[in-house]
Enzyme design. Sequence first.
Site, PDB file in Angstrom:
ATOM      1  N   TYR A  84      -1.939  -1.128  10.858  1.00 47.21           N
ATOM      2  CA  TYR A  84      -2.177  -1.610   9.486  1.00 47.21           C
ATOM      3  C   TYR A  84      -0.958  -1.320   8.600  1.00 47.21           C
ATOM      4  CZ  TYR A  84      -3.588  -1.269   4.632  1.00 47.21           C
ATOM      5  OH  TYR A  84      -3.619  -1.378   3.271  1.00 47.21           O
TER       6      TYR A  84
ATOM      7  N   LYS B 131       2.046  -3.824   6.563  1.00 49.45           N
ATOM      8  CA  LYS B 131       2.468  -3.767   5.150  1.00 49.45           C
ATOM      9  C   LYS B 131       3.981  -3.583   5.060  1.00 49.45           C
ATOM     10  CE  LYS B 131      -1.538  -4.544   3.473  1.00 49.45           C
ATOM     11  NZ  LYS B 131      -1.786  -5.880   2.889  1.00 49.45           N
TER      12      LYS B 131
ATOM     13  N   SER C 169       0.839  -1.195   0.000  1.00 55.73           N
ATOM     14  CA  SER C 169       0.000   0.000   0.000  1.00 55.73           C
ATOM     15  C   SER C 169       0.874   1.244   0.000  1.00 55.73           C
ATOM     16  CB  SER C 169      -0.862  -0.013   1.267  1.00 55.73           C
ATOM     17  OG  SER C 169      -1.428   1.258   1.503  1.00 55.73           O
TER      18      SER C 169
HETATM   19  N1  UFG Z   1     -12.610  11.428   3.050  1.00 52.42           N
HETATM   20  C1  UFG Z   1     -13.641  12.278   3.392  1.00 52.42           C
HETATM   21  N2  UFG Z   1     -14.795  11.722   3.886  1.00 52.42           N
HETATM   22  C2  UFG Z   1     -14.963  10.387   4.043  1.00 52.42           C
HETATM   23  C3  UFG Z   1     -13.900   9.516   3.683  1.00 52.42           C
HETATM   24  C4  UFG Z   1     -12.740  10.074   3.197  1.00 52.42           C
HETATM   25  O1  UFG Z   1     -13.522  13.500   3.281  1.00 52.42           O
HETATM   26  O2  UFG Z   1     -16.018   9.956   4.503  1.00 52.42           O
HETATM   27  C5  UFG Z   1     -11.378  12.010   2.482  1.00 52.42           C
HETATM   28  C6  UFG Z   1     -10.152  11.718   3.318  1.00 52.42           C
HETATM   29  O3  UFG Z   1      -9.990  12.683   4.316  1.00 52.42           O
HETATM   30  C7  UFG Z   1      -9.061  11.735   2.244  1.00 52.42           C
HETATM   31  C8  UFG Z   1      -9.755  11.196   1.002  1.00 52.42           C
HETATM   32  O4  UFG Z   1     -11.140  11.388   1.240  1.00 52.42           O
HETATM   33  O5  UFG Z   1      -8.644  13.053   1.996  1.00 52.42           O
HETATM   34  C9  UFG Z   1      -9.498   9.722   0.745  1.00 52.42           C
HETATM   35  O6  UFG Z   1      -9.820   8.989   1.904  1.00 52.42           O
HETATM   36  P1  UFG Z   1      -9.962   7.384   1.872  1.00 52.42           P
HETATM   37  O7  UFG Z   1     -10.379   6.964   3.245  1.00 52.42           O
HETATM   38  O8  UFG Z   1     -10.816   6.969   0.730  1.00 52.42           O
HETATM   39  O9  UFG Z   1      -8.491   6.894   1.533  1.00 52.42           O
HETATM   40  P2  UFG Z   1      -7.111   7.157   2.301  1.00 52.42           P
HETATM   41  O10 UFG Z   1      -6.211   7.810   1.312  1.00 52.42           O
HETATM   42  O11 UFG Z   1      -7.299   7.816   3.599  1.00 52.42           O
HETATM   43  O12 UFG Z   1      -6.684   5.664   2.636  1.00 52.42           O
HETATM   44  C10 UFG Z   1      -6.332   4.783   1.594  1.00 52.42           C
HETATM   45  C11 UFG Z   1      -6.594   3.337   2.021  1.00 52.42           C
HETATM   46  C12 UFG Z   1      -5.685   2.953   3.152  1.00 52.42           C
HETATM   47  C13 UFG Z   1      -4.273   3.301   2.836  1.00 52.42           C
HETATM   48  C14 UFG Z   1      -4.150   4.752   2.431  1.00 52.42           C
HETATM   49  C15 UFG Z   1      -2.752   5.138   2.038  1.00 52.42           C
HETATM   50  O13 UFG Z   1      -7.925   3.166   2.442  1.00 52.42           O
HETATM   51  O14 UFG Z   1      -5.766   1.549   3.329  1.00 52.42           O
HETATM   52  O15 UFG Z   1      -4.992   4.982   1.306  1.00 52.42           O
HETATM   53  O16 UFG Z   1      -2.337   4.392   0.973  1.00 52.42           O
HETATM   54  F1  UFG Z   1      -3.508   3.086   3.938  1.00 52.42           F
END
Ligand code: UFG
Length: 349
Positions: free
Chosen positions: A150, A154, A126
Site C-alpha cells: 500500500y 503511494k 499518505s
Molecule cells: N490501534 C489500536 N487498536 C486498533 C486499531 C488501532 O490500538 O484496533 C492503534 C494502532 O496501533 C496505532 C493507532 O491506534 O497506534 C492508530 O492506528 P490506525 O490503524 O487507526 O492508523 P495507522 O496510523 O496505523 O494507519 C493510518 C492509515 C494508513 C496509513 C498510516 C500512516 O490507516 O493508511 O496511517 O499514514 F498508512
Amino acid sequence: MKPTVLLTGATGYIASHTWLALQGAGFDVVGVDDFSNSSPEVLNRLRELSDREPVFERANVCDEAAMEGLFRRHPIAAVVHFAAFKAVGESTTRPLAYYANNIGGLLGVCGAMQRHGVKRFVFSSSATVYGQPERLPLREDAPLSATNPYGQTKLMGEQILRDLGAADSVATEGGARGAAWQTACLRYFNPVGAHASGRIGEDPRGVPNNLMPYVAQVAVGRLARLSVYGRDYPTPDGTGVRDYIHVVDLAEGHAAALRRLFEQAGSVTVNLGTGRSYSVLDVVAAYAKASGREIAYEVKPRRPGDIAACWADPTLARELLGWSSKLDLARMCEDSWRWQSMNPKGFDA
Ligand code: UFG
C-alpha cells in the site's frame, strides 16, 4: 462559469466530505465510483446535504473506455483522485490487487487527462510515505520509504506525478506543448470524525482496521472491546501516538489545494495534519466523554508494522495553501459519535 472537477472514489469516506467542500468552494463536481468499498446511499445523503442532484457515473478508474467517456461528456478542468485501496494489512496479502488498482487507476485517469489536455491533479497520498520517522514532527523533506505494498503505491504515485511534471517542463522548453501538469500531493495523517450533520461518515466493511471506527463500534455496542496494540512504546503512556485530523478539515484542505492549482503555476506536496498528537488512550478517553459510553479495552501485543509515533509539521500547507486545521479531538469524537449513533449499521442498514 464554475470549473468542473472530477472526483474519483467519490462515494468513499474522505471523498464524500470533499465533494461538499468543493461545492462550497465554488466548483461543480462530477463523481465516479465503482462502489467496491462504498455505498450508493452516499449519493442520497449528498443530495440532501447539498440540495443538488449529484452528477455521478458508476465506473472503475482502471476502465480506460469509461474514463474516456467521462472526459467526453463533462467539461472537466481538474481531477481529485481518491479511488484506491487503502488497507495496509490487506496489501501485504493481495499485492497484485493493490498495484493493479492503485497504480493502474492512476495511470488510467492521468492518461485520459493527458489526451484531453486536463493537467490539474490532486492526489491522495499518505503519511505512510515517511516510513519509520527519524525525526518528529514530520516535514515534507523527511526521507521517504515504504514498508508494505500500500505504501509503495503511494510512493510510486507521487513519483509518477513528478515524472509527468518533469516531462512537461522539458517539452515546454522546446515549445512543443501548452499548459504544464500541476499536481498537489496531499499526505494525509489520520483522518477521523464525520460531517456535523451525522448523515455521512466512515462506514468500513467488516471489522474496522483503524482506531476511531473501532472505538465508535465499541461505543455503539457492535463490538465488545477494543484491542490496544501495545503499551510498551516510548510514548508518554506507552500506546501509539498519531496526528488525528477531522475529515471536514481534510476536505477543506483539498479545496484549498485545488484553488491553488487554479490560481498559481507549479506543483505542491504538503502534509495535511494538525501538528498535534494523541495516544490511543487519549482517543479512548475523548470518545468516552463525547459518547457518554464506557469504551472497554484490553492491552494486546504490538501490531506488526506499526510505528510508535507520527505527527505532522503543518507549516508548509499553511504557507502554500493558506490552509490549517480548525477542529479539535473533542469535535472529532463528537462528530464521529453523532454519525455512529444515528447510523449504527452504516449506510446500508
Ligand atoms: N490501534 C489500536 N487498536 C486498533 C486499531 C488501532 O490500538 O484496533 C492503534 C494502532 O496501533 C496505532 C493507532 O491506534 O497506534 C492508530 O492506528 P490506525 O490503524 O487507526 O492508523 P495507522 O496510523 O496505523 O494507519 C493510518 C492509515 C494508513 C496509513 C498510516 C500512516 O490507516 O493508511 O496511517 O499514514 F498508512
